[in-house]
Design an enzyme around this catalytic site. Structure first.
Site, mmCIF file in Angstrom:
data_model
loop_
_atom_site.group_PDB
_atom_site.id
_atom_site.type_symbol
_atom_site.label_atom_id
_atom_site.label_comp_id
_atom_site.label_asym_id
_atom_site.label_seq_id
_atom_site.Cartn_x
_atom_site.Cartn_y
_atom_site.Cartn_z
ATOM 1 N N TYR A 50 4.785 -1.837 1.681
ATOM 2 C CA TYR A 50 5.083 -1.563 0.277
ATOM 3 C C TYR A 50 6.402 -2.236 -0.120
ATOM 4 O O TYR A 50 7.477 -1.839 0.328
ATOM 5 C CB TYR A 50 5.200 -0.059 0.017
ATOM 6 C CG TYR A 50 3.943 0.735 0.301
ATOM 7 C CD1 TYR A 50 2.693 0.131 0.390
ATOM 8 C CD2 TYR A 50 4.012 2.115 0.473
ATOM 9 C CE1 TYR A 50 1.559 0.865 0.643
ATOM 10 C CE2 TYR A 50 2.869 2.868 0.722
ATOM 11 C CZ TYR A 50 1.650 2.241 0.812
ATOM 12 O OH TYR A 50 0.519 2.980 1.071
ATOM 13 N N HIS A 117 -2.028 1.374 9.300
ATOM 14 C CA HIS A 117 -2.364 1.196 7.884
ATOM 15 C C HIS A 117 -3.782 0.655 7.723
ATOM 16 O O HIS A 117 -4.493 0.972 6.762
ATOM 17 C CB HIS A 117 -1.351 0.237 7.247
ATOM 18 C CG HIS A 117 -1.187 0.406 5.772
ATOM 19 N ND1 HIS A 117 -0.073 -0.030 5.095
ATOM 20 C CD2 HIS A 117 -1.977 0.968 4.835
ATOM 21 C CE1 HIS A 117 -0.197 0.246 3.809
ATOM 22 N NE2 HIS A 117 -1.351 0.846 3.625
ATOM 23 N N SER A 196 -4.298 7.899 -3.961
ATOM 24 C CA SER A 196 -4.886 7.618 -5.283
ATOM 25 C C SER A 196 -5.827 8.734 -5.734
ATOM 26 O O SER A 196 -6.939 8.473 -6.194
ATOM 27 C CB SER A 196 -5.628 6.267 -5.273
ATOM 28 O OG SER A 196 -4.742 5.207 -5.023
ATOM 29 N N PRO A 197 -5.409 10.002 -5.629
ATOM 30 C CA PRO A 197 -6.282 11.109 -6.022
ATOM 31 C C PRO A 197 -6.488 11.191 -7.532
ATOM 32 O O PRO A 197 -7.341 11.952 -7.996
ATOM 33 C CB PRO A 197 -5.543 12.346 -5.495
ATOM 34 C CG PRO A 197 -4.100 11.951 -5.535
ATOM 35 C CD PRO A 197 -4.094 10.487 -5.146
ATOM 36 N N LEU A 198 -5.727 10.398 -8.281
ATOM 37 C CA LEU A 198 -5.895 10.344 -9.740
ATOM 38 C C LEU A 198 -6.566 9.044 -10.177
ATOM 39 O O LEU A 198 -6.474 8.637 -11.334
ATOM 40 C CB LEU A 198 -4.541 10.515 -10.433
ATOM 41 C CG LEU A 198 -3.887 11.881 -10.202
ATOM 42 C CD1 LEU A 198 -2.502 11.949 -10.834
ATOM 43 C CD2 LEU A 198 -4.768 12.997 -10.743
ATOM 44 N N GLY A 199 -7.248 8.403 -9.241
ATOM 45 C CA GLY A 199 -8.000 7.196 -9.597
ATOM 46 C C GLY A 199 -7.140 6.093 -10.162
ATOM 47 O O GLY A 199 -7.559 5.377 -11.073
ATOM 48 N N ARG A 200 -5.919 5.937 -9.623
ATOM 49 C CA ARG A 200 -4.986 4.890 -10.077
ATOM 50 C C ARG A 200 -4.736 4.983 -11.590
ATOM 51 O O ARG A 200 -4.615 3.973 -12.274
ATOM 52 C CB ARG A 200 -5.501 3.507 -9.677
ATOM 53 C CG ARG A 200 -5.758 3.365 -8.181
ATOM 54 C CD ARG A 200 -6.226 1.985 -7.804
ATOM 55 N NE ARG A 200 -6.692 1.936 -6.417
ATOM 56 C CZ ARG A 200 -5.913 1.726 -5.349
ATOM 57 N NH1 ARG A 200 -4.614 1.564 -5.513
ATOM 58 N NH2 ARG A 200 -6.429 1.694 -4.136
ATOM 59 N N GLY A 201 -4.676 6.218 -12.076
ATOM 60 C CA GLY A 201 -4.385 6.459 -13.487
ATOM 61 C C GLY A 201 -5.598 6.782 -14.325
ATOM 62 O O GLY A 201 -5.479 7.383 -15.394
#
Length: 325
Positions: A50, A117, A196-201
């Site tokens: 990252y 990773h 990404s539990p919020l679907g990347r926004g």
């Protein structure tokens, strides 16, 4: 601190310096990280890749003086090559080198959870996991994790050394882990760490125009975020919006609550650079969906209904997870 002692919601730190356009300044990142600790977050997730080490350095500079307050997870194997390009290197010597460099950047002598990773298939899995086991024995890391792997790969690794966690993308619109990984983790006593539990926004409802994404934003290269597909995907969000309104909370809080209620051994690590979202995401722990609400969302947004695959064909090539037929 052990992983099972952390809160169900942790902080994914990637977007502070990588992937979603303009990174946060060191001052902004430090403010977010310290506020997270003040609010009660106690699990930070980062990786060597990252920002090519910048993300680990941000954490070290910002909160190393509060090291006893957080569980620290980082990752190796996904590293830049000699030209700074994305590459996989699961050789034991590179894993050891990456860990030593990470410890210096993070300003600590111990990483609680260290992930492969990606599974570098050019190197025997047993060799890569064996190198991680050596790091445990040396007191450099506390536990071993895997990221983006199948259940069969998990079992192979677990035979070499106990695996404490599998990190995988998991949300209402990405369910690959439902095929086998969630159950395999439960059987082996490993946590599922949902990135990404919020679907990347997407699941926040805030991103309505994908043409507003910057040219360097990784979503520009993801099929689900193409203009044609995304317009169709937005139509799936109405039930999520309605349930959020019924609970008087944000769509993000409901989406996170759905993930947490999928199984008791799931931990979610949403990322954000927003103080408002930082607070709201943590509040998702207190949102309780009824069985009928959970099932309604389960049926409304899923892999069969979402338009577009999660990754391009090239990006999918180094992902080891099971795929839906």
């Amino acid at each position: 601190m052990k992983l099972n002692q952390t809160r169900p919601i942790g902080l994914g730190c990637m977007n502070l310096s990588h992937a979603y356009g303009e990174p946060s300044s060191p001052e902004q990142a430090s403010k977010i990280l310290n506020l997270a600790l003040d609010l009660g977050y106690n699990h930070f997730d980062t990786a060597a890749f990252y920002g090519l080490g910048v993300n680990e350095q941000l954490i070290g500079n910002a909160v190393a003086h509060r090291r006893n307050e957080y569980f620290l997870a980082s990752k190796c194997v996904l590293v830049p090559d000699e030209n700074g390009k994305r590459s996989l290197d699961g050789r034991p010597e590179r894993i050891r080198q990456t860990c030593e460099e990470a410890l210096k950047r993070l300003k600590t002598d111990f990483i609680d959870l260290y992930y492969l990773h990606r599974y570098d298939k050019k190197v025997p899995l047993e060799d890569s996991v064996g190198a991680m086991a050596d790091l445990v024995a040396a007191g450099k890391i506390g536990a071993i994790g895997l990221s983006e792997v199948s259940a069969s790969t998990l079992r192979r690794a677990h035979a070499v050394h106990p695996v404490s966690a599998v990190q995988t993308e998991y949300s209402l619109w990405t369910r690959n882990a439902d095929i086998a990984v969630i159950d395999a983790c439960a059987e082996l006593g490993a946590a599922v760490v949902a990135f990404s539990p919020l679907g990347r926004g997407y699941l926040t409802g805030a991103l309505t125009d994908v043409t507003s994404l910057g040219p360097e934003d990784i979503r520009r290269r993801m099929p689900r975020f193409s203009e044609e597909n995304y317009a169709k995907n937005l139509l799936l969000l109405e039930p999520l919006k309605q349930i959020a309104n019924n609970h008087n909370v944000s769509m993000a809080e409901v989406a996170l609550a759905w993930v947490l209620q999928r199984a008791k051994h799931i931990i979610a690590i949403p990322g954000t650079s927003s103080e408002t979202h930082l607070k709201a995401n943590l509040n998702a722990q207190s949102v309780s969906l009824s069985d009928s609400e959970w099932q309604l969302l389960h049926q409304a947004i899923n892999d069969e209904k979402v338009h577009g695959p999660r990754y391009s064909q090239a990006a999918q090539s180094d992902v080891d997870t099971e795929q839906f037929a």
